[in-house]
Structure formats: structure tokens, C-alpha cells
Write a protein that holds these residues in place. Structure first.
Motif, mmCIF file in Angstrom:
data_model
loop_
_atom_site.group_PDB
_atom_site.id
_atom_site.type_symbol
_atom_site.label_atom_id
_atom_site.label_comp_id
_atom_site.label_asym_id
_atom_site.label_seq_id
_atom_site.Cartn_x
_atom_site.Cartn_y
_atom_site.Cartn_z
ATOM 1 N N LYS A 143 0.897 -1.149 0.078
ATOM 2 C CA LYS A 143 0.155 -0.078 0.008
ATOM 3 C C LYS A 143 0.706 1.208 0.091
ATOM 4 C CE LYS A 143 -3.903 -2.396 2.355
ATOM 5 N NZ LYS A 143 -4.848 -2.386 3.450
ATOM 6 N N GLY A 144 2.150 1.349 0.630
ATOM 7 C CA GLY A 144 2.783 2.166 0.642
ATOM 8 C C GLY A 144 3.450 2.556 -0.738
ATOM 9 N N ARG A 145 3.955 1.454 -1.385
ATOM 10 C CA ARG A 145 4.281 1.648 -2.759
ATOM 11 C C ARG A 145 3.303 2.220 -3.644
ATOM 12 N NH1 ARG A 145 7.069 -3.199 -1.355
ATOM 13 N NH2 ARG A 145 5.424 -4.615 -2.257
ATOM 14 N N ASP A 146 2.126 1.679 -3.531
ATOM 15 C CA ASP A 146 1.059 2.260 -4.382
ATOM 16 C C ASP A 146 0.879 3.806 -4.356
ATOM 17 O OD1 ASP A 146 0.711 -0.227 -5.438
ATOM 18 O OD2 ASP A 146 -1.211 -0.469 -4.031
ATOM 19 N N MET A 147 0.888 4.400 -3.053
ATOM 20 C CA MET A 147 0.906 5.892 -2.690
ATOM 21 C C MET A 147 2.116 6.532 -3.312
ATOM 22 S SD MET A 147 1.615 8.747 -1.057
ATOM 23 C CE MET A 147 2.466 8.258 0.501
ATOM 24 N N THR A 148 3.400 6.020 -3.246
ATOM 25 C CA THR A 148 4.716 6.602 -3.613
ATOM 26 C C THR A 148 4.684 6.821 -5.127
ATOM 27 O OG1 THR A 148 5.620 4.600 -3.345
ATOM 28 C CG2 THR A 148 5.710 6.127 -1.628
ATOM 29 N N GLU A 149 3.733 6.251 -5.894
ATOM 30 C CA GLU A 149 3.834 6.399 -7.214
ATOM 31 C C GLU A 149 3.274 7.453 -7.702
ATOM 32 O OE1 GLU A 149 1.777 2.694 -8.844
ATOM 33 O OE2 GLU A 149 3.780 1.548 -8.232
ATOM 34 N N ARG A 150 2.396 8.117 -6.867
ATOM 35 C CA ARG A 150 1.593 9.355 -7.358
ATOM 36 C C ARG A 150 2.304 10.769 -6.655
ATOM 37 N NH1 ARG A 150 -4.156 8.162 -4.355
ATOM 38 N NH2 ARG A 150 -4.565 10.160 -5.372
ATOM 39 N N ILE A 151 3.553 10.558 -6.347
ATOM 40 C CA ILE A 151 4.129 11.877 -5.660
ATOM 41 C C ILE A 151 5.634 11.829 -6.409
ATOM 42 C CG2 ILE A 151 3.184 11.633 -3.540
ATOM 43 C CD1 ILE A 151 5.380 10.151 -2.308
ATOM 44 N N SER A 152 6.269 12.950 -6.088
ATOM 45 C CA SER A 152 7.550 13.005 -6.693
ATOM 46 C C SER A 152 8.738 11.933 -6.185
ATOM 47 C CB SER A 152 8.073 14.615 -6.181
ATOM 48 O OG SER A 152 8.489 14.234 -4.702
ATOM 49 N N PRO A 153 9.424 11.863 -7.280
ATOM 50 C CA PRO A 153 10.675 10.753 -6.897
ATOM 51 C C PRO A 153 11.226 10.991 -5.747
ATOM 52 C CG PRO A 153 10.566 11.450 -9.256
ATOM 53 C CD PRO A 153 9.582 12.328 -8.633
ATOM 54 N N LEU A 154 11.626 12.392 -5.543
ATOM 55 C CA LEU A 154 12.266 12.602 -4.188
ATOM 56 C C LEU A 154 11.803 12.364 -3.152
ATOM 57 C CD1 LEU A 154 14.824 13.949 -3.115
ATOM 58 C CD2 LEU A 154 13.862 16.173 -3.218
ATOM 59 N N ARG A 155 10.469 12.640 -2.887
ATOM 60 C CA ARG A 155 9.676 12.301 -1.613
ATOM 61 C C ARG A 155 9.553 10.609 -1.776
ATOM 62 N NH1 ARG A 155 7.381 17.128 -0.707
ATOM 63 N NH2 ARG A 155 5.577 16.936 -1.249
ATOM 64 N N ALA A 156 9.097 10.169 -2.574
ATOM 65 C CA ALA A 156 9.125 8.574 -2.770
ATOM 66 C C ALA A 156 10.407 7.902 -2.039
ATOM 67 C CB ALA A 156 8.873 8.228 -4.038
ATOM 68 N N THR A 157 11.353 8.501 -2.409
ATOM 69 C CA THR A 157 12.831 8.115 -2.006
ATOM 70 C C THR A 157 13.018 7.991 -0.561
ATOM 71 O OG1 THR A 157 13.917 8.387 -4.180
ATOM 72 C CG2 THR A 157 15.265 8.050 -2.121
ATOM 73 N N LEU A 158 12.379 9.315 -0.038
ATOM 74 C CA LEU A 158 12.442 9.631 1.315
ATOM 75 C C LEU A 158 11.413 8.611 2.238
ATOM 76 C CD1 LEU A 158 13.382 11.793 3.337
ATOM 77 C CD2 LEU A 158 11.391 13.193 2.816
ATOM 78 N N TYR A 159 10.444 8.442 1.542
ATOM 79 C CA TYR A 159 9.463 7.353 2.286
ATOM 80 C C TYR A 159 9.854 5.966 2.355
ATOM 81 C CZ TYR A 159 6.206 11.478 2.171
ATOM 82 O OH TYR A 159 5.682 12.761 2.226
ATOM 83 N N HIS A 160 10.673 5.706 1.473
ATOM 84 C CA HIS A 160 11.370 4.217 1.308
ATOM 85 C C HIS A 160 12.392 4.019 2.178
ATOM 86 C CE1 HIS A 160 8.447 2.897 -1.717
ATOM 87 N NE2 HIS A 160 8.983 3.679 -2.726
ATOM 88 N N LYS A 161 13.014 5.232 2.688
ATOM 89 C CA LYS A 161 14.225 5.150 3.389
ATOM 90 C C LYS A 161 13.789 4.365 4.745
ATOM 91 C CE LYS A 161 17.655 7.838 5.850
ATOM 92 N NZ LYS A 161 18.274 9.266 5.950
ATOM 93 N N ARG A 162 14.748 3.365 5.214
ATOM 94 C CA ARG A 162 14.489 2.557 6.443
ATOM 95 C C ARG A 162 15.389 2.893 7.486
ATOM 96 N NH1 ARG A 162 11.211 -2.246 6.363
ATOM 97 N NH2 ARG A 162 10.045 -2.455 4.290
ATOM 98 N N SER A 163 16.604 3.116 7.267
ATOM 99 C CA SER A 163 17.719 3.249 8.148
ATOM 100 C C SER A 163 17.842 4.753 8.718
ATOM 101 C CB SER A 163 18.874 2.796 7.673
ATOM 102 O OG SER A 163 19.983 3.089 8.811
#
Length: 439
Positions: free
Chosen positions: A190-210
Motif C-alpha cells: 500500500k505504501g508503494r502504491d501511494m508513492t507512485e503518485r508523488i515526486s521521486p524525491l519524496r518517494a525515496t524519502l518514504y522508502h528510507k528505512r535506516s
């Protein structure tokens, strides 16, 4: 004979009857006895109030000045845990009593329409298994679900759980409640589906785990949930942390404030804070708090003059001044001993009595956002989300200051905070006095 004259004068409206007494010494004696009589009356009232009434009230009122005199920390902690267990049991019973399918249908009925209000509960699994068993998230979700389904102030509304746990499938409370309430995840499909609708920079920020800084992760978590909510097309978004429980009339009061204090005066706002720590809401050496206390004193002075001095001639300024001063001191002392947190509870008698003031910096337990402000806020938080950053609440506060955006706070609180045990240090609990309440 003198006693009879004094008795008559106390009950008469005619001050000028004193002029019929020819001897000035007699007049002075009558006046002295008259003032003594009223002073004695006030002394008795003070003794009864501050010897019996106030101690009894303070025994039952957390945050009053004498509450901790009567209750040890061990006793308060035990009572707070017992109240928490009762709330958790009620939350479990509530969800077991409602139909899962009907609940999901209720929240999904406006999926293709613009929402009046979207409520998002941000949650992450606590590290300590003992704290997990306290069920803060279950309590908060049950209370909010009940409020939304019974409220008529906002017609098109929805509740969403935002799970920001790094291992979402292991968060069993969310897994169970996702059968009742729509859920989104920062990490997962569900998180990946949402990040497809936003900017790549913000999507990268949301995928960060560490993260080297826990506040950076908290801010990014908050950003993800806020942006996910913004994409759902709602006029107002209420962001709630998973250890905040709403008052029953929260939405009615919010709507009243918006209609009377915002829309009526055409004020735009960034956010409205619906919770502020109770321990910081007492009387203090701040201009506004001092003015409040003095206002209480002036109101009390007027009441004393009206109630106790009604049968004394308007010409007797000395007695009027006596009651004015005694009344102001009396009410100020009562207010100080009960403290501001308990005095403010009187405002709950009507939505019109709630205080509306400029928002302070702390905290993010319950924040109502206006839709138009969210894109700019997300961009600001994105630029500040780095190791060593400020806490999320301070970052949001700085955003409003730097951009001259009006933000407000409603008092008394429209949410309870149930997070007795802090998530910062395992096993450490907060002052239990603030968690002795019945929902």
C-alpha cells in the motif's frame, strides 16, 4: 439598646438613619461593630472553604495544588494502570460488538467524493511487549470510530489508520483492526502504491528505512501519513497520534469554533491544536495566565458585593470595599488551589465557552489541518528532515512562524493523552497524575 440599633442598621436600606444618632462616639462604635460583624461573617466563610471544602475537592482533582499531598506516586500509578485496563477492555468489547463489513462500508461510501473531514491515526508498534499490552492504539481507534459514526457535524467523513511500522505485518493490532477501518502502510504494498503518485524525491524519502536520529524518522512518518491523507481529497485533515483519545463532543466543538471564530471572521489557518499537555496549562507567571487569574478575582469581587452586601446602603463604601477585596482574594485563592486545569473544565458546559488562542510549539497528539496548507508544509518538512533536526512539532511551529501562518489552540483539551509509558526509554513512565481520568 446599642445592639438593637446595630441590628436595625444592618438590615436597613437607609444609611441616613445613622444621622439621627447625635453622639459621634456612638456612631463610631456602631460602625466598628458593623464592620466587625461583616468581618466575622467573612472569616467563617474562609475557614469553612479552606479548611474543609477545598481539601475535599483537591483530593479528587488531579493537578490541584493539594492532590499529591493525598496521593502517593505509587497509588497514582496503580490507579492509572487500572483505568487504562478498563479503557482497553471497553475498546475490545466495542470492536467485538460491531460488524466488520458494515464498518468498512461506512468508511468507504465516500471514496469517490470530496470528504469534509478525514481522520488519520498515526501508529507504530512499541518496542516493549509490556507497553504493547497496554493497548493505547486500540483505545484511540475505538474511541475515534465511535465518535465519527455518531457525529453529524461533518457529513462526509472517514477514518484511516496509517501504519508506519517497519514490519507492518508483524503489527498484530493493526492487522486485526484493518478488518474494521481502512489502513495504509508506509512500508509494504500500500505504501508503494501511494508513492507512485508523488515526486521521486519524496518517494525515496518514504522508502528510507535506516535513521541515525529517531526524530528524523518520526517526521518522515508524519509526512507520509499527512501526504497520503492529502491525496484522499478532504477539506480538513485531523492527524491523531495512537495514544490520543477524543472527547465525545470533539467534532461538535471543532465545527462550532470553525463556524463562529474562523469562517464568520474569514480567518484562514494552518492548523488547530486540539491537545496540549495538561501539566503546562496551570496558572503561571505569563501575561495571559496572570490576566486570567485577575479576571477570576474581579468576577469573585463582584459576586461578593452582590451577594453579601445587597442590604447595606450604597453610601457605605467601606463595607463595599471590604467585600470587594475579600471576594477577589477568596476567588483567586480558590482558583490557585484548584489550578487552571480544573477551572477550565467549567468551559465544557457550552461550545461557546471554549477558549481559542494562538498555538504554542508543542505537541502533535491531535492537529486539525486545513487542506490548502499541506503542500507547503510537506515541502518544508522535507527540507528539514535530516539527522540532528528539531522535533516534528517544533519544525511545524517554525514553518508557521516563518511563513506568517495563523495557527490556533482550543482549550480545554478535546483529546486525552493515554501514553503513560514513554516510548523513548523502556520501562520509564510519565507523571501518573496526568492519566487519572475517566473517558
Amino acid at each position: 439598646m446599642l445592639f438593637l440599633k446595630i441590628t436595625v442598621l444592618i438590615g436597613t436600606e437607609d444609611w441616613y438613619s445613622l444621622q439621627t444618632l447625635n453622639a459621634s462616639g456612638v456612631i463610631a462604635e456602631i460602625m466598628a461593630n458593623l464592620i466587625f460583624h461583616h468581618c466575622l461573617r467573612l472569616l467563617i466563610l474562609y475557614l469553612i472553604t479552606f479548611t474543609f471544602i477545598i481539601p475535599i475537592l483537591c483530593y479528587y482533582l488531579p493537578y490541584s495544588k493539594l492532590f499529591k499531598v493525598f496521593h502517593s506516586e505509587k497509588k497514582m500509578l496503580s490507579d492509572a494502570k487500572e483505568l487504562n485496563n478498563q479503557r482497553l477492555a471497553n475498546a475490545m468489547a466495542y470492536f467485538n460488538s460491531i460488524d466488520k463489513t458494515e464498518s468498512m462500508q461506512y468508511y468507504n461510501q465516500y471514496d469517490h467524493e470530496r470528504l469534509d473531514l478525514l481522520v488519520v491515526i498515526v501508529t507504530v508498534q512499541r518496542k516493549s511487549s509490556d507497553v504493547q499490552k497496554l493497548g493505547y492504539f486500540l483505545q484511540a481507534t475505538a474511541a475515534m470510530d465511535k465518535v465519527l459514526k455518531h457525529n453529524l457535524s461533518f457529513k462526509k467523513k472517514k477514518l484511516v489508520i496509517c501504519n508506519v511500522d517497519a514490519n507492518p505485518l508483524n503489527y498484530t493490532d493493526v492487522t486485526w483492526l484493518s478488518n474494521y477501518v481502512p489502513t495504509i502502510q508506509r512500508f509494504g504494498t500500500k505504501g508503494r502504491d501511494m508513492t507512485e503518485r508523488i515526486s521521486p524525491l519524496r518517494a525515496t524519502l518514504y522508502h528510507k528505512r535506516s535513521y541515525s536520529n529517531r526524530y528524523e524518522k518520526e517526521t518522515v512518518d508524519y509526512m507520509f501519513c499527512l501526504e497520503s491523507a492529502h491525496l484522499m481529497n478532504a477539506s480538513y485533515i485531523l492527524m491523531v497520534e495512537d495514544d490520543a483519545i477524543p472527547h465525545k463532543e470533539v467534532l461538535n466543538n471543532v465545527k462550532h469554533v470553525m463556524d463562529t471564530k474562523l469562517q464568520h471572521y474569514k480567518r484562514e489557518f494552518g492548523h488547530i491544536k486540539l491537545y496540549y499537555p495538561m501539566k503546562w496549562q496551570g496558572f503561571a507567571f505569563e501575561e495571559t495566565r496572570i490576566m486570567e487569574l485577575l479576571s477570576v478575582g474581579f468576577i469573585g469581587a463582584g459576586i461578593f458585593v452582590l451577594v453579601f452586601n445587597w442590604n447595606v446602603s450604597s453610601k457605605m463604601y467601606s463595607l463595599q470595599m471590604l467585600y470587594f477585596l475579600a471576594g477577589s482574594v477568596y476567588f483567586i485563592l480558590v482558583a490557585e488551589l484548584l489550578d487552571r486545569q480544573n477551572i477550565m473544565e467549567l468551559r465544557r458546559f457550552s461550545a461557546s465557552l471554549y477558549s481559542f488562542r494562538k498555538s504554542p510549539g508543542c505537541c502533535t497528539q491531535a492537529m486539525l489541518y486545513s487542506e490548502h496548507i499541506i503542500p507547503a508544509l510537506l515541502n518544508y518538512l522535507q527540507d528539514t528532515a535530516r539527522p540532528g533536526m528539531d522535533h516534528t512539532d517544533i519544525a511545524i511551529y517554525k514553518f508557521t512562524l516563518e511563513n506568517n501562518i495563523s495557527s490556533y489552540q482550543i482549550e480545554p483539551n478535546l483529546f486525552y493523552h493515554v501514553g503513560l509509558y514513554t516510548s523513548l526509554v523502556e520501562g520509564r513512565y510519565k507523571d501518573p497524575e496526568g492519566f487519572l481520568f475517566h473517558v
